[in-house]
Design a protein around this motif. Structure first.
Motif, PDB file in Angstrom:
ATOM      1  N   ARG A  62     -10.024  -1.186  -2.895  1.00 13.39           N
ATOM      2  CA  ARG A  62      -9.139  -0.087  -2.501  1.00 13.39           C
ATOM      3  C   ARG A  62      -9.942   1.187  -2.281  1.00 13.39           C
ATOM      4  N   ASP A  63     -10.859   1.498  -3.184  1.00 13.60           N
ATOM      5  CA  ASP A  63     -11.672   2.708  -3.054  1.00 13.60           C
ATOM      6  C   ASP A  63     -12.574   2.632  -1.827  1.00 13.60           C
ATOM      7  N   ARG A  66     -10.422   3.277   1.343  1.00 17.25           N
ATOM      8  CA  ARG A  66     -10.072   4.679   1.501  1.00 17.25           C
ATOM      9  C   ARG A  66     -11.284   5.520   1.889  1.00 17.25           C
ATOM     10  N   ALA A  67     -12.458   5.141   1.371  1.00 18.46           N
ATOM     11  CA  ALA A  67     -13.680   5.866   1.730  1.00 18.46           C
ATOM     12  C   ALA A  67     -14.001   5.686   3.209  1.00 18.46           C
ATOM     13  N   ASN A  71      -8.741   9.515   2.990  1.00 17.99           N
ATOM     14  CA  ASN A  71      -7.603   9.520   2.082  1.00 17.99           C
ATOM     15  C   ASN A  71      -6.277   9.810   2.774  1.00 17.99           C
ATOM     16  N   ASP A  72      -6.310  10.468   3.918  1.00 17.45           N
ATOM     17  CA  ASP A  72      -5.074  10.827   4.614  1.00 17.45           C
ATOM     18  C   ASP A  72      -4.705   9.848   5.730  1.00 17.45           C
ATOM     19  N   ASP A 134      -1.049   4.153  -4.035  1.00 18.81           N
ATOM     20  CA  ASP A 134      -0.801   5.564  -3.705  1.00 18.81           C
ATOM     21  C   ASP A 134       0.120   6.230  -4.728  1.00 18.81           C
ATOM     22  N   ASN A 186      -2.875   2.134   2.060  1.00 16.47           N
ATOM     23  CA  ASN A 186      -2.852   2.466   0.638  1.00 16.47           C
ATOM     24  C   ASN A 186      -1.505   2.201  -0.027  1.00 16.47           C
TER      25      ASN A 186
END
Length: 244
Positions: A62-63, A66-67, A71-72, A134, A186
């Motif tokens: 997951r990290d 997002r990286a 994040n948006d 999220d 997310n």
């Protein structure tokens, strides 16, 4: 972006190979071991998902996602692709592509499969109360979008695998993309997606093995009826017409 497409491609290849395995064993339909053979792959997906549930691996994945995307990042294609196999099935019927079953039987098995899948999925969500990545709710496990889309793809596969294999298996592109974007957006962890996919496939295999209400079809001898899905951004439903 390469990471996203690699993720989608990898899951898609897995699901396609899974369904080819099931299809390879379908010649012995109605034999004692048919359902056991066809359940191996979805049960394996569920097992792997349970093992990955709340693991460090899925948190790291997951990290990493997002990286890569930020994040948006939000691209809600998963809200639409889950319906694509249904649209494919009914338009194939409208084009008179040979299917395994009459459109009413297709609809019957589609509704039964999705009803059972929904009950199982929602029951597990309320039993596990797993937090979404999220943090929007505690109804993450398993993924409802994914279970729904894989149910739809499995119905499409069963109906057209003998007459139009490309069409039959194309539904798994949409269902896999749905599952992948549940993680990319997310909204779900990888365990949610794997278990959701496994449930969708397994339930549909069971429905097509048992063929509930097999002889119930009031429209089978009537060719004057058309039945097509109607889906847009604001509504979802069906178009029904009868020619006198």
């Amino acid at each position: 972006m390469k990471y996203i497409f690699l993720l989608i491609f990898s899951i898609n290849i897995f699901s396609l190979e899974a369904q080819r395995f099931i299809d390879h064993n379908s010649d012995s339909l109605k034999t004692k071991n048919t359902f056991l053979k066809s359940s191996i792959v979805p049960l394996s997906m569920i097992t792997v998902g349970i093992i990955a549930n709340n693991s460090q691996f899925e948190k790291d994945l997951r990290d990493d996602i997002r990286a890569k995307v930020g994040n948006d990042f939000q691209f809600r294609i998963d809200d639409y692709f889950q319906f694509a196999p249904i649209v494919e099935m009914y338009f194939a019927d409208a084009l008179n592509i040979k299917a395994k079953n009459h459109w009413f039987d297709q609809t019957k098995y589609l509704l039964i499969s999705n009803l059972i899948t929904s009950v199982i999925t929602k029951g597990l969500k309320r039993a596990t109360l797993k937090t979404r990545p999220d943090f929007s709710s505690n109804l993450s496990f398993p993924s409802g979008h994914t279970s729904f889309s894989f149910t739809n793809a499995s119905v499409l596969m069963h109906e057209f695998k003998d007459s139009a294999p490309v069409l039959a298996y194309s539904g798994f592109f949409f269902s896999t993309t749905t599952g992948a974007f549940r993680m990319i957006n997310n909204r779900h962890w990888i365990s949610d997606v794997l278990v959701g996919a496994g449930i969708g496939i397994l339930v549909t295999e069971l429905v097509y093995y048992l063929e509930p209400l097999k002889n119930f079809n009031p429209f089978k001898k009537n060719d004057n009826i058309n039945f097509l899905p109607m889906i847009d951004q604001n509504s979802k439903g069906f178009y029904f017409s009868y020619t006198f």
